[in-house]
Structure formats: C-alpha cells, structure tokens
Design a protein around this motif. Structure first.
Motif, PDB file in Angstrom:
ATOM      1  N   TYR A 246      22.677  13.067   1.302  1.00 16.08           N
ATOM      2  CA  TYR A 246      21.870  13.687   0.029  1.00 16.08           C
ATOM      3  C   TYR A 246      21.097  12.926  -0.495  1.00 16.08           C
ATOM      4  CZ  TYR A 246      21.820  13.732  -5.171  1.00 16.08           C
ATOM      5  OH  TYR A 246      21.436  13.736  -6.470  1.00 16.08           O
ATOM      6  N   GLY A 247      19.722  13.264  -0.547  1.00 16.14           N
ATOM      7  CA  GLY A 247      18.700  12.377  -0.922  1.00 16.14           C
ATOM      8  C   GLY A 247      17.841  13.408  -1.737  1.00 16.14           C
ATOM      9  N   MET A 248      16.582  12.589  -1.856  1.00 13.60           N
ATOM     10  CA  MET A 248      15.583  13.615  -2.644  1.00 13.60           C
ATOM     11  C   MET A 248      14.139  12.958  -2.311  1.00 13.60           C
ATOM     12  SD  MET A 248      16.898  12.108  -6.312  1.00 13.60           S
ATOM     13  CE  MET A 248      18.600  12.505  -5.513  1.00 13.60           C
ATOM     14  N   THR A 249      13.205  13.683  -2.596  1.00  8.15           N
ATOM     15  CA  THR A 249      11.843  13.112  -2.383  1.00  8.15           C
ATOM     16  C   THR A 249      11.348  11.962  -3.005  1.00  8.15           C
ATOM     17  OG1 THR A 249      11.104  15.398  -2.158  1.00  8.15           O
ATOM     18  CG2 THR A 249       9.352  13.595  -2.326  1.00  8.15           C
ATOM     19  N   GLU A 250      12.210  11.729  -4.372  1.00  2.00           N
ATOM     20  CA  GLU A 250      11.766  10.338  -4.910  1.00  2.00           C
ATOM     21  C   GLU A 250      12.412   9.245  -4.625  1.00  2.00           C
ATOM     22  OE1 GLU A 250      11.021  14.099  -7.690  1.00  2.00           O
ATOM     23  OE2 GLU A 250      12.433  13.424  -6.029  1.00  2.00           O
TER      24      GLU A 250
ATOM     25  N   GLY B  37       6.522   6.004  -9.979  1.00  2.92           N
ATOM     26  CA  GLY B  37       5.710   6.959 -10.821  1.00  2.92           C
ATOM     27  C   GLY B  37       5.072   8.168  -9.938  1.00  2.92           C
ATOM     28  N   TYR B  38       5.286   9.456 -11.020  1.00  4.52           N
ATOM     29  CA  TYR B  38       4.580  10.630 -10.170  1.00  4.52           C
ATOM     30  C   TYR B  38       3.238  10.468 -10.122  1.00  4.52           C
ATOM     31  CZ  TYR B  38       9.242  12.916 -10.287  1.00  4.52           C
ATOM     32  OH  TYR B  38      10.488  13.144 -10.191  1.00  4.52           O
TER      33      TYR B  38
ATOM     34  N   ASP C 135       0.830  -1.130  -0.055  1.00  5.06           N
ATOM     35  CA  ASP C 135       0.026   0.060   0.073  1.00  5.06           C
ATOM     36  C   ASP C 135       0.835   1.422  -0.002  1.00  5.06           C
ATOM     37  OD1 ASP C 135      -2.243  -1.309  -0.048  1.00  5.06           O
ATOM     38  OD2 ASP C 135      -2.777  -1.119   2.297  1.00  5.06           O
ATOM     39  N   PHE C 136       0.267   2.296  -0.727  1.00  8.72           N
ATOM     40  CA  PHE C 136       1.118   3.417  -0.488  1.00  8.72           C
ATOM     41  C   PHE C 136       0.474   4.110   0.700  1.00  8.72           C
ATOM     42  CE2 PHE C 136       0.845   3.920  -5.351  1.00  8.72           C
ATOM     43  CZ  PHE C 136       2.358   3.651  -5.522  1.00  8.72           C
ATOM     44  N   CYS C 137       1.626   4.622   1.424  1.00 11.18           N
ATOM     45  CA  CYS C 137       1.058   5.256   2.878  1.00 11.18           C
ATOM     46  C   CYS C 137       1.519   6.966   2.807  1.00 11.18           C
ATOM     47  CB  CYS C 137       1.835   4.624   3.934  1.00 11.18           C
ATOM     48  SG  CYS C 137       3.489   4.550   3.622  1.00 11.18           S
ATOM     49  N   HIS C 138       2.360   7.412   2.199  1.00 11.38           N
ATOM     50  CA  HIS C 138       2.467   8.814   2.128  1.00 11.38           C
ATOM     51  C   HIS C 138       2.522   9.472   0.620  1.00 11.38           C
ATOM     52  CE1 HIS C 138       5.421   7.039   5.395  1.00 11.38           C
ATOM     53  NE2 HIS C 138       4.298   7.490   6.041  1.00 11.38           N
ATOM     54  N   LEU C 139       1.905  10.540   0.428  1.00  9.32           N
ATOM     55  CA  LEU C 139       1.893  11.250  -0.804  1.00  9.32           C
ATOM     56  C   LEU C 139       2.575  12.402  -0.412  1.00  9.32           C
ATOM     57  CD1 LEU C 139       1.443  11.406  -3.719  1.00  9.32           C
ATOM     58  CD2 LEU C 139      -1.092  12.041  -3.018  1.00  9.32           C
ATOM     59  N   PHE C 140       3.945  12.547  -0.786  1.00  6.82           N
ATOM     60  CA  PHE C 140       4.704  13.928  -0.515  1.00  6.82           C
ATOM     61  C   PHE C 140       4.783  14.506  -1.853  1.00  6.82           C
ATOM     62  CE2 PHE C 140       6.971  10.892   2.147  1.00  6.82           C
ATOM     63  CZ  PHE C 140       6.997  11.585   3.454  1.00  6.82           C
ATOM     64  N   TYR C 141       4.905  15.956  -1.780  1.00  6.04           N
ATOM     65  CA  TYR C 141       4.926  16.820  -2.971  1.00  6.04           C
ATOM     66  C   TYR C 141       6.415  17.326  -3.079  1.00  6.04           C
ATOM     67  CZ  TYR C 141       0.375  16.085  -4.664  1.00  6.04           C
ATOM     68  OH  TYR C 141      -0.723  15.397  -5.171  1.00  6.04           O
ATOM     69  N   THR C 142       6.832  17.310  -4.199  1.00  8.78           N
ATOM     70  CA  THR C 142       8.282  18.227  -4.478  1.00  8.78           C
ATOM     71  C   THR C 142       8.034  19.481  -4.267  1.00  8.78           C
ATOM     72  OG1 THR C 142       7.755  18.380  -6.933  1.00  8.78           O
ATOM     73  CG2 THR C 142       8.919  16.173  -6.280  1.00  8.78           C
ATOM     74  N   SER C 143       9.382  20.012  -3.902  1.00  9.50           N
ATOM     75  CA  SER C 143       9.382  21.621  -3.652  1.00  9.50           C
ATOM     76  C   SER C 143       9.228  22.492  -4.665  1.00  9.50           C
ATOM     77  CB  SER C 143      10.698  21.776  -2.850  1.00  9.50           C
ATOM     78  OG  SER C 143      11.783  21.348  -3.660  1.00  9.50           O
TER      79      SER C 143
ATOM     80  N   ALA D 153       5.694  13.557 -16.569  1.00  8.68           N
ATOM     81  CA  ALA D 153       6.776  13.585 -15.628  1.00  8.68           C
ATOM     82  C   ALA D 153       7.451  12.252 -15.450  1.00  8.68           C
ATOM     83  CB  ALA D 153       6.128  14.353 -14.347  1.00  8.68           C
ATOM     84  N   THR D 154       6.788  11.348 -15.187  1.00 10.80           N
ATOM     85  CA  THR D 154       7.212   9.831 -14.991  1.00 10.80           C
ATOM     86  C   THR D 154       8.241   9.450 -16.056  1.00 10.80           C
ATOM     87  OG1 THR D 154       5.301   9.337 -13.759  1.00 10.80           O
ATOM     88  CG2 THR D 154       6.872   7.679 -14.377  1.00 10.80           C
ATOM     89  N   LEU D 155       7.672   9.698 -17.474  1.00 16.74           N
ATOM     90  CA  LEU D 155       8.361   9.364 -18.364  1.00 16.74           C
ATOM     91  C   LEU D 155       9.665   9.983 -18.775  1.00 16.74           C
ATOM     92  CD1 LEU D 155       5.259   8.659 -20.952  1.00 16.74           C
ATOM     93  CD2 LEU D 155       6.824   6.965 -19.899  1.00 16.74           C
ATOM     94  N   ASP D 156       9.449  11.244 -18.230  1.00 18.57           N
ATOM     95  CA  ASP D 156      10.857  12.097 -18.405  1.00 18.57           C
ATOM     96  C   ASP D 156      11.897  11.747 -17.253  1.00 18.57           C
ATOM     97  OD1 ASP D 156      12.127  14.520 -19.770  1.00 18.57           O
ATOM     98  OD2 ASP D 156      11.646  15.225 -17.652  1.00 18.57           O
ATOM     99  N   ALA D 157      11.276  11.100 -16.304  1.00 17.62           N
ATOM    100  CA  ALA D 157      12.167  11.142 -15.169  1.00 17.62           C
ATOM    101  C   ALA D 157      12.923   9.795 -14.982  1.00 17.62           C
ATOM    102  CB  ALA D 157      11.656  11.248 -13.934  1.00 17.62           C
ATOM    103  N   ILE D 158      12.022   8.791 -15.495  1.00 12.40           N
ATOM    104  CA  ILE D 158      12.492   7.347 -15.445  1.00 12.40           C
ATOM    105  C   ILE D 158      12.477   6.521 -16.721  1.00 12.40           C
ATOM    106  CG2 ILE D 158      11.779   5.143 -14.390  1.00 12.40           C
ATOM    107  CD1 ILE D 158      10.235   6.574 -12.246  1.00 12.40           C
ATOM    108  N   SER D 159      13.699   6.215 -16.945  1.00 12.60           N
ATOM    109  CA  SER D 159      14.065   5.454 -17.994  1.00 12.60           C
ATOM    110  C   SER D 159      14.952   4.217 -17.960  1.00 12.60           C
ATOM    111  CB  SER D 159      14.903   6.240 -19.160  1.00 12.60           C
ATOM    112  OG  SER D 159      15.500   5.799 -20.278  1.00 12.60           O
ATOM    113  N   ASP D 160      14.096   3.052 -18.531  1.00 11.67           N
ATOM    114  CA  ASP D 160      14.761   1.909 -18.263  1.00 11.67           C
ATOM    115  C   ASP D 160      15.018   1.309 -16.774  1.00 11.67           C
ATOM    116  OD1 ASP D 160      14.632   1.060 -20.909  1.00 11.67           O
ATOM    117  OD2 ASP D 160      16.772   1.993 -21.076  1.00 11.67           O
ATOM    118  N   GLY D 161      14.305   1.961 -15.993  1.00 14.65           N
ATOM    119  CA  GLY D 161      14.339   1.693 -14.446  1.00 14.65           C
ATOM    120  C   GLY D 161      15.224   2.673 -13.741  1.00 14.65           C
TER     121      GLY D 161
END
Length: 514
Positions: free
Chosen positions: A304-308, A373-374, A159-167, A380-388
């Motif tokens: 070093y990290g990120m929301t994703e 995926g976003y 299950d998804f539990c958290h839905l964060f939004y990027t800054s 945005a998902t296709l732009d950010a993720i390519s071949d995993g």
C-alpha cells in the motif's frame, strides 16, 4: 554515493557488462546506459537546461524513457512525468504547471503535441523520440552530439529529481516532487520487501510515469540487475516475456492477474523463474488470489502506497498471503499488512483525535521520505500536511495483530440516511458472487437518503445474472442498508494508471442519471 546519478556511474564501473534494460529486442548494458545518460544530459545542458530545470517526458515505456530519467538524476535536472492517457487539455495543464524547458515525446504523440505546442510558451525545445518533425529535434541527435563525459554539473542529494503528478482521484492532478534521498529509500525498501538481488530480472509493465512504475526499476538499478520493459500490458505478451527472459519479479493489479490467469493455454508457458509477484492499488479478491497461487506459487505480496510517499506505507509479505489458511489468515488477505518501520502512523477521526483499534478513520503518516509540499500548490499542501503529518485521504482501521485494513477513500465514502457506508466493503461482498469479474461502488444522489449505493459490475465472459439477483446476493453478505439500490452491468471499468478504478469518471457518467 549520495545520488541516483552516482548509482548510475557505480553500475557502469562494477556491472558494466550486465544488461540494464531489455526492450523489444534491444539489450542495453549498464556501461552503455551510463554513456547515453551522460550524452543526453550534456545535450540538454547545451539546450539551456540547468540544475533543477524541468525536462518533461510524454511516452509509453521504453529504454529512452529511462535514459531521460537517468539524465535528470545525473545532472540535477527534474524529470516531469506526464500521463500519456490524459486528454490534450489535461496534458497542457500539467505542462503549464511544471513549466519545463524541454519536452521529450514519443513519435506517436507528435500530432497531439503539434496541436497544443503554441499553448506551451515556456517550452523552449521539443524533442521527438523515434521519428522526425520539422519543429522538433530528433532524440537520436541529442545522444549522438552530447559529450561523452556529460554536462559540467552534477546532482546533489537534496535536489529534486522526479516530479510525479497524482492520478487526480479527487480533482485536478497535483505535482509531487521527490529528491534523491526519497528515491534511495524507495529503492532500498523495494529491495528489502521483494528480495531483489543482482541476479533478479524484473518485468516492468506498469507505466513509467507513475510512482509505482519507478520504485521497482530503482531497486533493479540499486542491485545492478536487469529490468525487462514492456510498452503496455498484454496478458499473452506478459507470459511470453516471463518465459523467454526468465523473469523473477513483476507487479500485477487484480485485473491484470485475472487476465493472465484467463489466457487460453496458460499452463503451457514456463513461469517457473518467478519468485515474486507484487500487488497493489487494492487487495486481490480471495478467489482470484487462490487461482494465482495455484498457477504461480506462494509468491504474492501486497503493498500500500501513494505518490506522496515514495516507497511503501505498508506491506503484507508473501509468507503471510495464504488463502487456504485459517479463518484469521484468510481475513488478513483483505488487509495491506503492517506499516513500514520507518514511518510514524496514526488513524484519526473527524476531530483529529486518534481512533480506537477496529474503528475506521483517516490514515495519517509522518516520514522523512514524504513530500515536502505539492508543486505550485500551497493550498493543497496546507490541506494535506498538518504538524508534519500527511493526511492520506484514505480511510482505514487497525485489526487484530496490527494489520491495516483500508475501507475507502475519504471522499468516496457514501453517506446514506446518516449512515457511513464504505464502498470497499460493498465491493468485497459483491466480488464473492461467482460470476462477478470486476465491480466498483459509488454514491448516487438520492432525494430521500441523500446518497444511495450504486454498483457498476463487470461479469465474467459468457455469464448472465440480473441486477436484482446481484442485490439479493449482496444482502446475504452484508447489512441490507449497505447494499446497492441499483446495479449497472458494463463490459469494463475505467482504470487509472495505478490500477485503481477511476471513480471520478464513473460519477460523471452515472450520478447525473441517479
């Protein structure tokens, strides 16, 4: 155990009398927390919430905030985190995207929510924390009236539990859903990197709506230890809390550390309980880090990290943070350490080919704990993720020993006269000036060069220096073509919740001026 909800029940069973949360005079044990989480989850179910429905929260840090987190984690709801610093129109935009059934908001935001609630037709129930409104349910009644046993549903690991939004550093904020497995990973990695254990007392000052404001609390929960909350950052209040609550772990970005170090009479506060200060968002300038170590000891680490990616991409541990060491050790301070062992990692050029060591390119990672995926954003998902591979949008290179150095956001890179100029390199150079407190570098439109380097600088209190002198100094540090062509002196820089400088607003303000 398979979910964060299971962890909540485990802590109630084995650590029931341990303080889970301390906040503004309130002290809540793990057994009390679990009961209130179940009651809230039950009331939300009675209001029509079902598995994977969204409940949004608009609030500053509080125990109630983490109760909402807990109710979602226990029952299989998704908690949508809303940045309270956004404008009403931006908040409406996020809420329309997430489409929650329930919005839980703090009393101080009642007037704003009242003005926009007619635009939020998808929200069935509004709930007010700390006050009453004719159109919103009181939060206290949900706790009082909910079943002590909880709702008739439980969360599942997938299950998804958290839905964060990027800054929103590159435009409109994007929703990033994470499930229980990624949350577990964040808790375990934070525990390992910071040495969290059952006796730890972690101080959480950064906002709970940010992914960086949830990783440390998850580690505290995983270890059955205590989380001390503050509503917002205040350097004096932070020192008082560390002293009074015997805080062992906390987080500071560079601006926070600078403010704490500059508190008059700082040496009078007993901070000897501290064993770990984590930093992030950007490396702390070496002069500030030296002061920090003199004040608090060799307890600083860099992440070093990120929301994703829920959990760190890389870590520079405290035993490698030595501003008084060899030239190599000092140079290492500008890095963000080694990449986490569970990640696949590469740095690529504009054509997708791997960049050689020492050459900057885009940082790409592949992890079982990254976003799938976003939310509602296929493009945005296709732009950010390519071949995993997740393309972070961060530019960096690998230095000696495999240390990762960040040089810029891909969209922040300045191209002047055909030359690539990385804002972080320019900022690091200007930070060396003895009167510079904070600095941000952006590209400004230039009719001849396409873009020119512009620096926005905050000086230390009481200091005076001219823009021309700052530019001259910078030329002694880095190549002339990389140096600012113009400098603006300001009283402060805008910052995002993550602690990063808000360069979008700086461009909006200054780029039209040239």
């Amino acid at each position: 155990m398979a979910t964060i909800g299971d962890l909540i029940e485990r802590n109630a069973r084995y650590h029931g009398d341990v303080e889970a949360y301390v906040f503004e005079g309130q002290r809540q044990t793990y057994s009390q927390y679990a009961e209130r989480v179940r009651r809230l989850g039950s009331s939300l179910y009675d209001l029509g919430m079902r598995r994977q429905d969204r409940v949004a929260v608009l609030s500053t840090n509080s125990i109630e905030y983490f109760e909402v987190y807990g109710a979602a984690e226990w029952a299989g709801y998704i908690v949508t985190l809303v940045n309270f610093r956004l404008s009403p129109s931006e908040i409406v935009q996020i809420l329309k995207d997430a489409d929650p059934k329930v919005l839980i908001f703090e009393e101080q935001y009642a007037a704003m929510v009242g003005l926009v609630r007619e635009q939020l037709q998808g929200i069935v129930h509004f709930v007010c924390v700390g006050g009453e409104s004719g159109w919103a349910l009181p939060y206290a009644s949900l706790i009082q009236e909910g079943a002590e046993s909880g709702p008739p549903i439980r969360s599942r690991p997938e299950d998804f539990c958290h839905l964060f939004y990027t800054s929103g550093t590159t435009g409109r904020p994007k929703g990033v859903p994470h499930n229980h497995l990624t949350a577990w990973n964040a808790a375990e990695r934070t525990t390992l990197n910071l040495g969290v254990n059952g006796s730890s007392r972690m101080l959480q000052v950064t906002p709970a709506f940010h992914v960086g404001g949830k990783g440390s609390p998850l580690a505290s929960m995983l270890n059955g230890s205590t989380l001390v909350l503050q509503r917002a950052f205040n350097p004096v209040a932070m020192l008082e809390e560390i002293q009074n609550e015997r805080v062992t772990h906390t987080f500071m970005v560079a601006a926070m550390l600078q403010a704490v170090l500059d508190v008059p009479g700082r040496d009078l506060y007993d901070t000897s309980s501290l064993v770990s200060i984590m930093t992030g968002a950007a490396p702390i300038p070496v002069p500030v880090l030296k002061r920090g170590i003199e004040a608090f000891g060799k307890i600083f680490s860099v992440q070093y990290g990120m929301t994703e990616i829920f959990g760190p991409v890389s870590v520079l541990p405290s035993h490698e943070v030595n501003p008084n060491g060899t030239a190599e050790q000092i140079q290492r301070l500008a890095s963000v350490g080694h990449v986490a062992p569970e990640l696949e990692f590469r740095i690529v050029d504009e054509d997708g080919a791997e960049s050689p060591a020492g050459t900057a390119g885009e940082i790409c990672v592949k992890s079982p704990y990254q976003l799938s995926g976003y939310w509602n954003n296929t493009l945005a998902t296709l732009d950010a993720i390519s071949d995993g591979w997740y393309h972070t949008g961060d530019m960096g290179y690998l230095g000696e020993g495999g240390y990762l150095f960040l040089v810029d956001r891909k969209k922040d890179m300045i191209i002047s006269g055909g030359e690539n100029i990385y804002s972080r390199e320019v900022e690091n150079a200007m930070f060396q000036h003895p009167v510079v407190l904070d600095v941000a570098v952006i590209g400004a439109p230039d009719p001849l060069w396409g873009e020119s380097v512009k620096a926005i600088v905050v000086l230390k209190p009481g200091e005076i220096v001219s823009p021309a002198d700052l530019i001259t100094y910078c030329k002694t540090m880095i190549a002339s073509y990389k140096c600012p062509k113009s400098v603006e002196l300001v009283s402060e820089l805008p910052h995002l919740a993550s602690g990063k400088v808000d360069k979008v607003s700086l461009r909006q303000r200054y780029c039209a001026q040239g």
